[in-house]
Write an enzyme that holds these catalytic residues in place. Structure first.
Site, PDB file in Angstrom:
ATOM      1  N   TYR A 131       0.847  -1.197   0.000  1.00  0.00           N
ATOM      2  CA  TYR A 131       0.000   0.000   0.000  1.00  0.00           C
ATOM      3  C   TYR A 131       0.881   1.246   0.000  1.00  0.00           C
ATOM      4  CZ  TYR A 131      -3.884  -3.144   1.065  1.00  0.00           C
ATOM      5  OH  TYR A 131      -4.824  -4.139   1.008  1.00  0.00           O
ATOM      6  N   ASN A 154     -12.475   0.186  -5.974  1.00  0.00           N
ATOM      7  CA  ASN A 154     -12.209  -0.307  -7.323  1.00  0.00           C
ATOM      8  C   ASN A 154     -13.442  -1.028  -7.882  1.00  0.00           C
ATOM      9  OD1 ASN A 154     -11.200  -1.421  -9.678  1.00  0.00           O
ATOM     10  ND2 ASN A 154      -9.717  -2.750  -8.664  1.00  0.00           N
ATOM     11  N   CYS A 162      -6.293  -4.857  -7.920  1.00  0.00           N
ATOM     12  CA  CYS A 162      -6.165  -4.495  -6.509  1.00  0.00           C
ATOM     13  C   CYS A 162      -5.701  -5.679  -5.663  1.00  0.00           C
ATOM     14  CB  CYS A 162      -7.457  -3.887  -5.977  1.00  0.00           C
ATOM     15  SG  CYS A 162      -8.935  -4.842  -6.279  1.00  0.00           S
ATOM     16  N   HIS A 163      -5.830  -6.898  -6.190  1.00  0.00           N
ATOM     17  CA  HIS A 163      -5.339  -8.075  -5.456  1.00  0.00           C
ATOM     18  C   HIS A 163      -3.814  -8.075  -5.369  1.00  0.00           C
ATOM     19  CE1 HIS A 163      -5.466  -9.312  -9.710  1.00  0.00           C
ATOM     20  NE2 HIS A 163      -4.402 -10.064  -9.417  1.00  0.00           N
ATOM     21  N   GLU A 189      -1.082 -16.054 -10.519  1.00  0.00           N
ATOM     22  CA  GLU A 189      -0.167 -15.230 -11.303  1.00  0.00           C
ATOM     23  C   GLU A 189       1.282 -15.690 -11.125  1.00  0.00           C
ATOM     24  OE1 GLU A 189      -0.761 -11.024 -10.809  1.00  0.00           O
ATOM     25  OE2 GLU A 189      -2.893 -11.173 -11.291  1.00  0.00           O
TER      26      GLU A 189
END
Length: 198
Positions: A131, A154, A162-163, A189
């Site tokens: 953050y 979002n 945002c993850h 990912e």
């Protein structure tokens, strides 16, 4: 269901803004509802979560439309194609157009909009940022808490990732779809990025 697939969105002054359409996808993480119009994608909602609380392993890698209008607007087609690629062929997402967005958060000049665009532009597939780091990238190093608020605002999760925003301690932090979903997306990912490295 037809009335749910096509809705006219009215403005406060009574004028019709756009004809809103809905598309539902069955994905590895559950049902995803995309809403939008001819101008752009309004929002993405993560509906039914198909992941168990402890699941970080790869789920079924299919992502298919299960409900939607026969004729989709171009932004909905682009969004659907992008999400299908994200889950099934992630290396293709960089080659696909990002659909335009049509949501008030993107129409106002605000820190939230700036943070979301910065996240989309600068934090790539398989990466994570804290953050505080995202606050720095967005131009206000003291706004880590405001970045958290921007993540909650979002309207298009997964597309604007945002993850990928985590705590400075390395913990995943909160996520609208639940922390287990956030962990799954990060693991997905990482695994896909490792596969591409070979």
């Amino acid at each position: 269901m037809a009335s749910r697939l096509h809705q006219k969105v009215a403005l406060k002054d009574g004028k019709t803004q756009c004809k809103k359409m809905h598309v539902m996808l069955n994905s590895p993480v559950g049902r995803i509802e995309i809403s939008g119009c001819g101008t752009g994608v309004h929002e993405i909602q993560l509906k039914e979560n198909a992941l168990s609380q402890n699941s970080t392993k790869e789920a079924s890698v299919t992502c298919e439309v299960c409900e939607g209008p026969e004729e989709m607007t171009e932004p909905l087609k682009q969004c659907t194609a992008w999400l299908q690629a994200y889950f099934c062929e992630p290396w293709m997402t960089e080659k696909l157009p990002m659909p335009p967005f049509h949501h008030p958060v993107f129409e106002q000049d605000s820190f939230t909009r700036q943070v979301l665009w910065t996240l989309l532009r600068d934090v790539k597939f398989g990466e994570a940022v804290s953050y505080k780091q995202l606050a720095d990238l967005a131009g206000n190093s003291k706004a880590a808490r405001a970045v958290g608020g921007a993540m909650r605002s979002n309207p298009v999760p997964i597309l604007i990732p945002c993850h990928r925003v985590i705590c400075s301690s390395g913990q995943t932090g909160n996520y609208g779809g639940g922390t287990h979903l956030k962990q799954w997306l990060l693991s997905h990912e990482k695994l896909q990025k490792e596969k591409l490295a070979y």
